[in-house]
Scaffold this active site. Structure first.
Site, PDB file in Angstrom:
ATOM      1  N   HIS A   1       0.835  -1.216   0.000  1.00  0.00           N
ATOM      2  CA  HIS A   1       0.000   0.000   0.000  1.00  0.00           C
ATOM      3  C   HIS A   1       0.864   1.259   0.000  1.00  0.00           C
ATOM      4  O   HIS A   1       0.439   2.306   0.479  1.00  0.00           O
ATOM      5  CB  HIS A   1      -0.993  -0.003   1.169  1.00  0.00           C
ATOM      6  CG  HIS A   1      -2.108  -0.991   0.982  1.00  0.00           C
ATOM      7  ND1 HIS A   1      -3.332  -0.650   0.467  1.00  0.00           N
ATOM      8  CD2 HIS A   1      -2.145  -2.336   1.187  1.00  0.00           C
ATOM      9  CE1 HIS A   1      -4.097  -1.743   0.387  1.00  0.00           C
ATOM     10  NE2 HIS A   1      -3.389  -2.775   0.811  1.00  0.00           N
ATOM     11  N   THR A   2       2.043   1.136  -0.512  1.00  0.00           N
ATOM     12  CA  THR A   2       2.913   2.304  -0.684  1.00  0.00           C
ATOM     13  C   THR A   2       2.840   2.830  -2.115  1.00  0.00           C
ATOM     14  O   THR A   2       3.160   3.986  -2.355  1.00  0.00           O
ATOM     15  CB  THR A   2       4.375   1.936  -0.362  1.00  0.00           C
ATOM     16  OG1 THR A   2       4.673   0.700  -1.021  1.00  0.00           O
ATOM     17  CG2 THR A   2       4.588   1.777   1.136  1.00  0.00           C
TER      18      THR A   2
ATOM     19  N   SER B   1      -1.978 -11.206  -8.480  1.00  0.00           N
ATOM     20  CA  SER B   1      -2.079 -10.301  -9.631  1.00  0.00           C
ATOM     21  C   SER B   1      -2.408 -10.992 -10.944  1.00  0.00           C
ATOM     22  O   SER B   1      -1.797 -10.723 -11.982  1.00  0.00           O
ATOM     23  CB  SER B   1      -0.791  -9.495  -9.818  1.00  0.00           C
ATOM     24  OG  SER B   1      -0.662  -8.599  -8.790  1.00  0.00           O
TER      25      SER B   1
ATOM     26  N   SER C   1      -4.980 -10.330 -12.573  1.00  0.00           N
ATOM     27  CA  SER C   1      -5.524  -9.303 -13.468  1.00  0.00           C
ATOM     28  C   SER C   1      -4.401  -8.532 -14.162  1.00  0.00           C
ATOM     29  O   SER C   1      -4.481  -8.271 -15.371  1.00  0.00           O
ATOM     30  CB  SER C   1      -6.472  -8.358 -12.732  1.00  0.00           C
ATOM     31  OG  SER C   1      -5.907  -7.885 -11.557  1.00  0.00           O
TER      32      SER C   1
ATOM     33  N   SER D   1     -11.202 -17.390 -23.634  1.00  0.00           N
ATOM     34  CA  SER D   1     -10.518 -17.611 -22.363  1.00  0.00           C
ATOM     35  C   SER D   1     -10.689 -19.063 -21.935  1.00  0.00           C
ATOM     36  O   SER D   1     -11.817 -19.568 -21.872  1.00  0.00           O
ATOM     37  CB  SER D   1     -11.096 -16.679 -21.298  1.00  0.00           C
ATOM     38  OG  SER D   1     -11.011 -17.282 -20.025  1.00  0.00           O
TER      39      SER D   1
ATOM     40  N   GLY E   1      -7.860 -14.652  -7.575  1.00  0.00           N
ATOM     41  CA  GLY E   1      -8.327 -14.382  -6.216  1.00  0.00           C
ATOM     42  C   GLY E   1      -7.343 -14.754  -5.126  1.00  0.00           C
ATOM     43  O   GLY E   1      -7.690 -14.777  -3.956  1.00  0.00           O
TER      44      GLY E   1
ATOM     45  N   ASP F   1       1.499  -3.780  -9.527  1.00  0.00           N
ATOM     46  CA  ASP F   1       1.282  -5.104 -10.115  1.00  0.00           C
ATOM     47  C   ASP F   1       1.623  -5.104 -11.607  1.00  0.00           C
ATOM     48  O   ASP F   1       2.269  -6.034 -12.113  1.00  0.00           O
ATOM     49  CB  ASP F   1      -0.169  -5.543  -9.911  1.00  0.00           C
ATOM     50  CG  ASP F   1      -0.551  -5.560  -8.439  1.00  0.00           C
ATOM     51  OD1 ASP F   1       0.365  -5.549  -7.595  1.00  0.00           O
ATOM     52  OD2 ASP F   1      -1.755  -5.569  -8.142  1.00  0.00           O
TER      53      ASP F   1
HETATM   54  C1  GLA Z   1      -3.005  -4.476  -4.868  1.00  0.00           C
HETATM   55  C2  GLA Z   1      -2.916  -3.308  -5.849  1.00  0.00           C
HETATM   56  C3  GLA Z   1      -1.526  -2.699  -5.853  1.00  0.00           C
HETATM   57  C4  GLA Z   1      -1.035  -2.389  -4.450  1.00  0.00           C
HETATM   58  C5  GLA Z   1      -1.250  -3.585  -3.521  1.00  0.00           C
HETATM   59  C6  GLA Z   1      -0.934  -3.265  -2.091  1.00  0.00           C
HETATM   60  O1  GLA Z   1      -2.203  -5.533  -5.317  1.00  0.00           O
HETATM   61  O2  GLA Z   1      -3.254  -3.730  -7.146  1.00  0.00           O
HETATM   62  O3  GLA Z   1      -1.520  -1.540  -6.660  1.00  0.00           O
HETATM   63  O4  GLA Z   1      -1.638  -1.234  -3.947  1.00  0.00           O
HETATM   64  O5  GLA Z   1      -2.590  -4.067  -3.575  1.00  0.00           O
HETATM   65  O6  GLA Z   1       0.419  -3.032  -1.933  1.00  0.00           O
END
Ligand code: GLA
Length: 385
Positions: A36-37, A128, A130, A69, A124, A174
């Site tokens: 979350h940075t 990442s 997505s 898909s 899920g 991500d």
């Molecule tokens: C998700 C978001 C990222 C990031 C993380 C937390 O993965 O897609 O952009 O904010 O949470 O670090």
């Protein structure tokens, strides 16, 4: 046929009756540290997983995109009208349409295309999937159309697809990880300048392993909570009179906290400011080859996410506590939170016993059994042939 590229090819042949022009692969990621940075203009240190999403693709006439898909078993097709109106294409197709939209919106002449998508990145799990889908589609379209969009500019565009077309207010980590990571390295990314340094991360040479535990915890209100955290951070920065929380250093933290009267905002700010510093400290240790010493930083990151950012859940905390008690050098949740995966840095020969301890602790508490795998840093998005 089990290889993901073979599965994409088989899907392409079955749907479109011939071979694709090529294959583009993009990985999922774990974040070593820096949670979350990214949307606070700060620092992150993800690495790419050896699990990838592959787009087998070819051009087609006109402004039309037809996509199969493997996961859904469906084929969807959309034209420029649907693309140009964010939100028209929904579900997994929104990530594909979003990429086409973001490219067109940036003025690129996007070729019509047929794509078949297969993936080894679990959905899920906070790995990442997505971003991997966006990056596979983006790199395919850039290559097929000969578009002028160097790799360092691609993550911002894929992020726009997710923010504006899909509607998820995520940061840039991500997509950057999926596109810019290098084999054997973690990606030290400055989310303000988008400058990167590839940090060697040789777990094997250090006699270590990275265990990824999938908590299998159901995502509880993750989207709303993510947006709420982002809002709190922005409110904190505004109250402190800085463009983003990245502009507060740990030396300034106490004075900054004293200026915030809302205890919740204080906790959110403290997490982000200390987490940025933990990324810098981790990078310094890795640059010096002191890999095993990063363990306590990983654990401190977890404690901060649990107590200050309040984004962990019981399954996740159990995995971290159990891994540490079973001898892990450090452990933390990775990704956005409210479920997903835990990373545990372990001695190479302890991966199985640590994973076994977590599985036993889950059974004892009546949690759904966790998954686990050990991983090494892999390469970012690339054309396969
Ligand atoms: C998700 C978001 C990222 C990031 C993380 C937390 O993965 O897609 O952009 O904010 O949470 O670090």
């Amino acid at each position: 046929m089990t290889d993901v590229a073979d599965r994409a090819t088989a899907g392409f042949r079955q749907e479109f009756g011939g071979p694709p022009a090529g294959h583009w692969a993009a990985p999922g990621r774990v974040n070593l540290i820096g949670e979350h940075t990214d949307y606070n203009d700060g620092f992150v240190l993800p690495f790419a997983l050896p699990l990838r999403t592959v787009a087998a693709a070819d051009r087609q006439e006109g402004a039309r995109w037809t996509v199969w898909s493997e996961l859904s078993g469906e084929t969807i097709s959309f034209g420029a009208d649907e693309v140009d109106e964010p939100g028209r294409v929904t579900g997994w197709g929104a990530y594909v349409a979003g990429v086409v939209w973001a490219l067109r919106d940036a003025g690129h002449d996007v070729p019509g295309a047929r794509l078949a998508i297969a993936s080894d990145v679990p959905l899920g799990a906070g790995l990442s999937s997505s971003a991997a889908l966006e990056a596979a589609v983006l790199t395919a379209l850039v290559d097929l159309g000969g578009l002028d969009l160097p790799a360092e500019r691609q993550p911002r565009l894929a992020q726009r697809a997710e923010n504006r077309y899909v509607g998820a207010p995520t940061g840039i980590m991500d997509q950057s990880a999926s596109i810019r990571c290098r084999d054997g390295h973690a990606l030290f990314l400055d989310c303000r300048s988008e400058g990167v340094e590839h940090i060697p991360f040789d777990l094997r040479a250090a006699g270590l392993a990275m265990l990824v535990v999938d908590s299998h915890a159901p995502h509880r209100h993750a989207d709303g909570e993510y947006a709420a955290r982002r809002k709190s951070c922005e409110a904190g920065a505004e109250r402190l009179g800085v463009p983003a929380l990245r502009d507060v250093t740990v030396d300034q933290l106490d004075a900054a906290l004293a200026r915030l009267d809302d205890p919740e905002t204080r906790r959110r700010v403290r997490h982000v400011v200390t987490e940025d510093q933990r990324v810098l400290d981790t990078v310094a240790l890795l640059r010096a080859g002191r890999v095993r010493e990063i363990g306590p930083l990983l654990t401190a990151s977890h404690v901060s996410m649990r107590d200050d950012f309040e984004i962990t859940v019981p399954e996740i905390d159990t995995a971290v506590e159990t891994a540490l008690a079973a001898g892990a050098l450090g452990a933390r949740m990775t990704g956005g939170g409210f479920g997903g995966c835990v990373l545990a840095l372990v001695e190479a020969d302890a991966a199985d016993s640590v994973a076994g301890a977590v599985t036993a602790a889950y059974a004892e508490r009546g949690f759904r059994a966790p998954g686990h795998v050990t991983v090494l840093p892999a390469a970012g998005a690339a054309r396969l042939d």
